[in-house]
Enzyme design. Structure first.
Site, mmCIF file in Angstrom:
data_model
loop_
_atom_site.group_PDB
_atom_site.id
_atom_site.type_symbol
_atom_site.label_atom_id
_atom_site.label_comp_id
_atom_site.label_asym_id
_atom_site.label_seq_id
_atom_site.Cartn_x
_atom_site.Cartn_y
_atom_site.Cartn_z
ATOM 1 N N LYS A 139 2.228 -6.160 0.736
ATOM 2 C CA LYS A 139 2.605 -5.716 -0.612
ATOM 3 C C LYS A 139 4.004 -5.107 -0.600
ATOM 4 O O LYS A 139 4.875 -5.492 -1.399
ATOM 5 C CB LYS A 139 1.606 -4.691 -1.135
ATOM 6 N N ASP A 145 -0.742 -4.965 -6.051
ATOM 7 C CA ASP A 145 -1.134 -3.560 -6.034
ATOM 8 C C ASP A 145 -2.437 -3.398 -6.817
ATOM 9 O O ASP A 145 -3.084 -4.385 -7.188
ATOM 10 C CB ASP A 145 -0.019 -2.678 -6.605
#
Length: 381
Positions: free
Chosen positions: A249, A267
């Site tokens: 991420k 996320d």
């Protein structure tokens, strides 16, 4: 044979005093026997006919007298009562069938619950082609709603972005933006942060939460940058994920926003929304990234991440989505999970949608031109 049965009935009637029909039968049986024995005497037929009538009259007269003694005998009445209760016991077991009827009702009532969730959460019969079209249309609609979408972390270079992204775990971008100015003012380069006193860094990062673990990560990744990459942030995914505290991420945030290389940022907001929209049923971030990435051209990945995350922060909240104020409500399978009344939904909007400041202290000019406001610094009223 008939005479024996009649006499048995007569015995039952005399014991219980309740078989009044036995008297006429006994009388009739006696009359038949006397009539058979009196054939030789040749009585008149009229006289023989009078005998049953007289017997019936006598039985009728004896009936009231027979019931009175039965009523006076309390012991026999008490004995009779249990017999009646015993005879009525099967009727009182009627609740047993009722329980059998109730159980299927409960089972039947619970059956619609599972399909209801399935219908509400999944477009029935949606083909792969239809899913791709719906997903891309949602992205186009969100691009019109958030034409100024951008990374909501303040940064001036890849090093600041990778550090800020690591610090954003378990807190808001706003809190990170309010904290990093003091950090980068004191430690502007990887070399400076790599040689920093951990206790001093912890004190600066305290407002972000989990400050000890985050201090270890940012000092560790700074040392790795100095020792392995000459103090420069690498521009490859396989290199970025080797840095302490950096996962896929964080790596895609850096690649997409600091190097212009497409990436999907999975996320918590992204995960929540793509599952609500039924783009995928996966729960693992890497599988979500692969499933959603297959629905869009690679060139759309970075902007797609911004659109979805911005929508999750402003309208499609985790606990109470503002469904009545959602611009993509007709395309959303989860419409109705939140507030559908337009006026009430408007009160749930956040940031610039609610006339409030955004998360960046130094947002892009396009955001300011669109009516967005800069966030206040840490400690400001």
């Amino acid at each position: 044979m008939s005479a024996e049965r009649d006499s048995a009935v007569g015995e039952q009637g005399s014991d219980g005093g309740r078989k009044t029909a036995g008297a006429p039968r006994t009388a009739a049986a006696g009359t038949g026997a006397s009539a058979a024995s009196a054939k030789k005497a040749a009585p008149s037929k009229k006289a023989a006919a009078r005998k049953p009538a007289a017997a019936k009259k006598a039985a009728a007269e004896k009936t009231p007298g027979a019931t009175k003694p039965a009523a006076k005998k309390a012991p026999s009445a008490k004995k009779a009562a249990p017999a009646k209760k015993a005879s009525s016991a099967p009727l009182r077991k009627a609740p047993a069938p009722r329980k059998q009827v109730v159980a299927p009702k409960k089972a039947t009532a619970s059956v619609p619950a599972a399909p209801a969730k399935t219908v509400a959460a999944h477009p029935q019969g949606e083909s792969r082609t239809a899913l791709v079209r719906r997903a891309r249309r949602i992205n186009r609609e969100l691009a019109e709603v958030y034409p100024y979408a951008h990374p909501e972390l303040d940064f001036e270079n890849p090093f600041q972005l990778v550090v800020a992204t690591v610090l954003s775990a378990q807190t808001t971008d706003l809190r990170v933006n309010q904290t990093t100015p003091a950090l980068f003012a004191k430690y502007p380069t990887p070399e400076d942060l790599a040689a920093a006193n951990p206790e001093e860094v912890e004190e600066i990062l305290r407002p972000t939460g989990f400050f000890r673990a985050k201090t270890k990560s940012v000092i560790g990744l700074s040392k790795a940058l100095v020792e392995q990459f000459g103090g420069e942030v690498p521009g490859r995914l396989e290199d970025l994920v080797k840095l302490p505290g950096v996962g896929r991420k964080t790596a895609f945030v850096v690649l997409g926003n600091a190097f212009g290389r497409p990436g999907i940022t999975v996320d918590t907001h992204f995960q929540r929304l793509v599952r609500r929209w039924k783009w995928t049923d996966e729960t693992d971030p890497d599988k979500i990234e692969a499933a959603v990435g297959a629905l869009f051209p690679k060139s759309d990945w970075t902007d797609l991440s911004h659109h979805v995350i911005w929508h999750g922060r402003r309208i499609c909240h985790a606990r109470k989505p503002a469904c009545g104020a959602c611009p993509i409500a007709p395309l959303c399978p989860a419409y109705g999970e939140g507030e559908t009344d337009p006026e009430k939904a408007k009160k749930l909007l956040k940031y610039e949608k609610a006339g409030q400041p955004g998360q960046r202290l130094r947002p892009p000019q396009a955001y300011l031109d669109a009516g967005g406001n800069a966030a206040p610094p840490l400690g400001a009223g």
